[in-house]
Design a protein around this motif. Structure first.
Motif, PDB file in Angstrom:
ATOM      1  N   LYS A 176     -25.809 -37.279  -3.228  1.00 51.91           N
ATOM      2  CA  LYS A 176     -25.810 -36.054  -1.915  1.00 51.91           C
ATOM      3  C   LYS A 176     -26.672 -36.518  -0.955  1.00 51.91           C
ATOM      4  O   LYS A 176     -25.907 -36.562   0.165  1.00 51.91           O
ATOM      5  CB  LYS A 176     -26.175 -34.806  -2.871  1.00 51.91           C
ATOM      6  CG  LYS A 176     -26.377 -33.466  -1.085  1.00 51.91           C
ATOM      7  CD  LYS A 176     -26.601 -32.194  -2.201  1.00 51.91           C
ATOM      8  CE  LYS A 176     -26.510 -30.913  -0.981  1.00 51.91           C
ATOM      9  NZ  LYS A 176     -26.860 -31.252  -0.088  1.00 51.91           N
ATOM     10  N   GLU A 189     -25.488 -37.824   2.875  1.00 51.84           N
ATOM     11  CA  GLU A 189     -25.437 -37.299   3.366  1.00 51.84           C
ATOM     12  C   GLU A 189     -26.242 -38.188   4.705  1.00 51.84           C
ATOM     13  O   GLU A 189     -25.708 -38.203   5.953  1.00 51.84           O
ATOM     14  CB  GLU A 189     -26.217 -36.029   3.160  1.00 51.84           C
ATOM     15  CG  GLU A 189     -25.990 -35.054   2.833  1.00 51.84           C
ATOM     16  CD  GLU A 189     -26.644 -33.694   2.366  1.00 51.84           C
ATOM     17  OE1 GLU A 189     -27.472 -34.284   2.293  1.00 51.84           O
ATOM     18  OE2 GLU A 189     -25.677 -32.993   1.766  1.00 51.84           O
ATOM     19  N   ASP A 242     -23.088 -40.637   6.296  1.00 54.12           N
ATOM     20  CA  ASP A 242     -22.809 -40.458   7.155  1.00 54.12           C
ATOM     21  C   ASP A 242     -24.189 -40.167   8.244  1.00 54.12           C
ATOM     22  O   ASP A 242     -23.165 -39.852   9.519  1.00 54.12           O
ATOM     23  CB  ASP A 242     -22.620 -38.658   6.506  1.00 54.12           C
ATOM     24  CG  ASP A 242     -21.487 -38.562   5.474  1.00 54.12           C
ATOM     25  OD1 ASP A 242     -20.883 -39.677   5.552  1.00 54.12           O
ATOM     26  OD2 ASP A 242     -21.431 -37.563   4.547  1.00 54.12           O
ATOM     27  N   ARG A 243     -25.032 -39.300   8.505  1.00 55.97           N
ATOM     28  CA  ARG A 243     -25.905 -39.136   9.481  1.00 55.97           C
ATOM     29  C   ARG A 243     -25.645 -40.836  10.545  1.00 55.97           C
ATOM     30  O   ARG A 243     -25.450 -40.715  11.764  1.00 55.97           O
ATOM     31  CB  ARG A 243     -27.693 -38.909  10.000  1.00 55.97           C
ATOM     32  CG  ARG A 243     -26.962 -36.913   9.348  1.00 55.97           C
ATOM     33  CD  ARG A 243     -28.771 -36.534   8.755  1.00 55.97           C
ATOM     34  NE  ARG A 243     -29.424 -36.711   7.663  1.00 55.97           N
ATOM     35  CZ  ARG A 243     -29.343 -36.859   6.948  1.00 55.97           C
ATOM     36  NH1 ARG A 243     -28.956 -35.415   6.126  1.00 55.97           N
ATOM     37  NH2 ARG A 243     -30.152 -37.450   5.533  1.00 55.97           N
ATOM     38  N   GLU A 265     -33.039 -36.242   9.621  1.00 53.09           N
ATOM     39  CA  GLU A 265     -33.630 -35.197   8.621  1.00 53.09           C
ATOM     40  C   GLU A 265     -34.877 -35.186   8.472  1.00 53.09           C
ATOM     41  O   GLU A 265     -34.955 -33.990   8.143  1.00 53.09           O
ATOM     42  CB  GLU A 265     -33.066 -36.488   7.307  1.00 53.09           C
ATOM     43  CG  GLU A 265     -33.394 -36.377   5.803  1.00 53.09           C
ATOM     44  CD  GLU A 265     -33.109 -36.581   4.954  1.00 53.09           C
ATOM     45  OE1 GLU A 265     -33.590 -37.305   3.709  1.00 53.09           O
ATOM     46  OE2 GLU A 265     -32.663 -38.623   4.913  1.00 53.09           O
TER      47      GLU A 265
END
Length: 188
Positions: free
Chosen positions: A16, A20, A23-24, A152
Motif C-alpha cells: 500500500k 502510494e 503515485d505521488r 508523505e
C-alpha cells in the motif's frame, strides 16, 4: 521473531505504502513535465518504471522490513531490526540505488555498498557520492521522488536538498540551479 499475522500486516502495509509513494512521484513527474515539456520530454517514460525494483529481489523482503521500521518510528512503536537484517537492508538499498537512474549513486562508478551509510542509510556516507553524471531527466525524476517523500512525511524538499546537496551527493552549479528550480514547483 515476526509472527505470520505480523508478516501479513507488514506485507500489506508495504504494498500500500509503496504504491502510494509511486503515485505521488508520478504526480510530481507530471508537474515537472508540464513546467517544460520540451526539456523534460523523456520524463513520462520514467513514470512506468519508477521504483519497480522494490517489487523484486533482492529489494522486496528487506524493503518490507525497512518500510515497517519507518512506519513504527513514525507512530512511536518499537520495532527492532537485527544486525543480519540491517546488512540485508544495506545490500537491498545498494541494489536499488545502482539500478535506478534517479539516484546519484547510479552514476558514480566509485559507489560501493559502503556508500550507503551502514549506521543510518538516510545520512551522508564517509565519501560524498558524485552525481554530476546525472542527466536533466534523472534529476527531474530525483526531484519528483524528493517531492513525493516530502508530501508523505510532511516535509519540504528544499530543506532535504539543503541537508544533502554537496554534503551527501555532489552536483555541479547548473545541476544545483535545476534542482532548486524544480523543487520550487512543490511550493507553488
Amino acid at each position: 521473531m515476526i509472527t505470520p499475522e505480523e508478516q501479513k500486516e507488514i506485507t500489506n502495509f508495504y504494498y500500500k505504502r509503496t504504491r502510494e509513494h509511486i503515485d505521488r512521484v508520478k504526480k510530481y513527474m507530471d508537474l515537472i513535465y508540464n513546467s517544460d515539456p520540451k526539456r523534460f520530454y523523456l520524463l513520462p517514460s520514467r513514470k512506468e518504471t519508477h521504483d519497480q525494483s522494490k517489487y523484486e529481489k533482492p529489494e522486496l523482503d528487506s524493503y518490507k522490513i525497512l518500510t515497517w521500521k519507518y512506519h513504527c518510528t513514525d507512530i512511536g512503536k518499537e520495532f527492532e531490526i537485527n544486525e543480519n537484517t540491517k546488512r540485508q537492508i544495506q545490500i537491498a538499498t545498494y541494489h536499488h540505488v545502482k539500478h535506478n537512474q534517479h539516484h546519484p549513486e547510479f552514476h558514480d562508478p566509485d559507489t560501493t555498498i559502503e556508500s550507503i551509510n551502514p549506521k543510518d542509510r538516510d545520512k551522508p556516507p564517509e565519501r560524498m557520492v558524485d552525481g554530476t553524471g546525472m542527466t536533466e531527466t534523472d534529476i527531474a525524476e530525483m526531484c519528483a521522488d524528493w517531492m513525493g517523500m516530502s508530501e508523505e512525511k510532511g516535509g519540504d524538499p528544499i530543506d532535504w536538498g539543503k541537508k544533502n546537496i554537496n554534503k551527501r551527493w555532489m552536483f555541479n552549479e547548473d545541476q544545483i540551479k535545476l534542482i532548486y528550480k524544480l523543487l520550487g514547483l512543490y511550493r507553488k
